[in-house]
Design a protein around this motif. Sequence first.
Motif, short mmCIF file in Angstrom:
data_model
loop_
_atom_site.label_atom_id
_atom_site.label_comp_id
_atom_site.label_asym_id
_atom_site.label_seq_id
_atom_site.Cartn_x
_atom_site.Cartn_y
_atom_site.Cartn_z
N LEU A 123 0.84 -1.18 0.00
CA LEU A 123 0.00 0.00 0.00
C LEU A 123 0.88 1.24 0.00
O LEU A 123 1.90 1.29 0.70
CB LEU A 123 -0.89 0.02 1.24
CG LEU A 123 -1.86 -1.17 1.41
CD1 LEU A 123 -2.49 -1.11 2.80
CD2 LEU A 123 -2.92 -1.18 0.33
N THR A 124 0.50 2.24 -0.78
CA THR A 124 1.17 3.54 -0.73
C THR A 124 0.27 4.52 0.01
O THR A 124 -0.89 4.20 0.29
CB THR A 124 1.47 4.08 -2.13
OG1 THR A 124 0.23 4.49 -2.75
CG2 THR A 124 2.14 3.02 -3.01
N GLU A 125 0.78 5.69 0.28
CA GLU A 125 -0.02 6.71 0.96
C GLU A 125 -1.20 7.17 0.10
O GLU A 125 -2.10 7.84 0.62
CB GLU A 125 0.86 7.90 1.34
CG GLU A 125 1.82 7.65 2.48
CD GLU A 125 3.16 7.07 2.05
OE1 GLU A 125 4.08 7.00 2.89
OE2 GLU A 125 3.29 6.65 0.87
N ASP A 126 -1.19 6.80 -1.18
CA ASP A 126 -2.29 7.17 -2.08
C ASP A 126 -3.23 6.00 -2.39
O ASP A 126 -4.13 6.13 -3.22
CB ASP A 126 -1.71 7.72 -3.39
CG ASP A 126 -0.87 8.96 -3.16
OD1 ASP A 126 -1.31 9.84 -2.41
OD2 ASP A 126 0.25 9.03 -3.72
N SER A 127 -3.05 4.87 -1.71
CA SER A 127 -3.94 3.73 -1.92
C SER A 127 -5.35 4.08 -1.46
O SER A 127 -5.54 4.96 -0.60
CB SER A 127 -3.42 2.51 -1.16
OG SER A 127 -2.24 2.00 -1.74
N PRO A 128 -6.38 3.41 -2.03
CA PRO A 128 -7.77 3.76 -1.69
C PRO A 128 -8.10 3.53 -0.23
O PRO A 128 -7.66 2.54 0.38
CB PRO A 128 -8.60 2.86 -2.61
CG PRO A 128 -7.69 1.72 -2.96
CD PRO A 128 -6.31 2.31 -3.01
N LEU A 129 -8.89 4.44 0.32
CA LEU A 129 -9.33 4.34 1.71
C LEU A 129 -10.62 3.54 1.80
O LEU A 129 -11.29 3.29 0.81
CB LEU A 129 -9.55 5.73 2.30
CG LEU A 129 -8.36 6.70 2.26
CD1 LEU A 129 -8.71 7.99 2.99
CD2 LEU A 129 -7.10 6.07 2.84
#
Length: 343
Positions: free
Chosen positions: A120-126
């Motif tokens: 997961l990156t900091e921009d992965s879906p919440l």
Amino acid sequence: MKILVIGGTNFIGPPVVRQLCAMGYEVTVFSRGKTQANLPAGVNYIRGDRTHLAEMKSEFERLAAQVVLDMIPYTEQDALTVMNTFRGIAQRVVAISSIDVYRAYDVLLGKESSVVPVPLTEDSPLRQQLYPYRGLPEKPLDRMADDYEKILVERVIMSNPNLPGTILRLPMVYGTKDPLHRLFPYIKRMDDHRPMIVLEESIAKWCGAYGYVENVAYAIALAVTNERAKGQIYHVADVEVVSEAERISKVGQVAGWQGKVVTVPKAYIPAEQQLALNTEQHLFVDTTRIRKELGFSEVVPLNEALRRTIEWHRTNPPQEVPQWSAPGLLDYATEDTILNKLV
């Protein structure tokens, strides 16, 4: 620089405060004063309850801390109170969040079906559903009440242009004074000279994000003291990603255990003890951003982190182990029955 830490006396808080003091900053801890913590002599204290934070605004104005670190924002109201209280006083608010904000967390729990790519990156879906612990009869910690929601905390902290924010999404944190005693169930089995620890094969292969408390504390301190962190979201976790079987085996190696981890098909596990998790969804993260932007790296190597954790668990066994501490572990009788089938 003056730094105010809200909730600096439990688990992760004290090592964060010690790191900040070692870096030469003036630190004040705001807490209820109910927990005794081993903090440096120069630390200042303000006693109070965060639910009455706004009533103490004049005292915070006199303190004039440039950065406020909120270790314990669990609800949207927590975040709103902090931002409203310190607007016009502080220059930045740093808030502690969690990787439970990601949609991957709901997939793991079986609330969504489409597996999310990892790391997961900091921009992965919440997550699309709010309040992950609402209605659960058992929660990881008491403070994770029905209105716990880090997604809403993050929205509030990051939405005020007059008071910039920084978010740190933490992994499963282990180490000295871990309230969940994450390693204890394994260490107890090892100290009981169990020859094998049985894991269902999908759990054995699962990979999650973990972090040793002192390393996590160092990452938080860097984010608090580096202006480059303004307006940023960072992951914090161990650089090494391993499966659960590999992780437990490593703990055993450091603990001096002579046994081994055995994986078995799900059919071997009694139906009532099978976990309702979608283990096809791993939950580990990319930590490149904090390493490149803030220069983070582990200050305590893995073997030493495990050694310290094992020593603490052995001298501080819990009276009761939370069910969330080691999912998938079987009772000894069930484990022996399975092992007999394998002979």
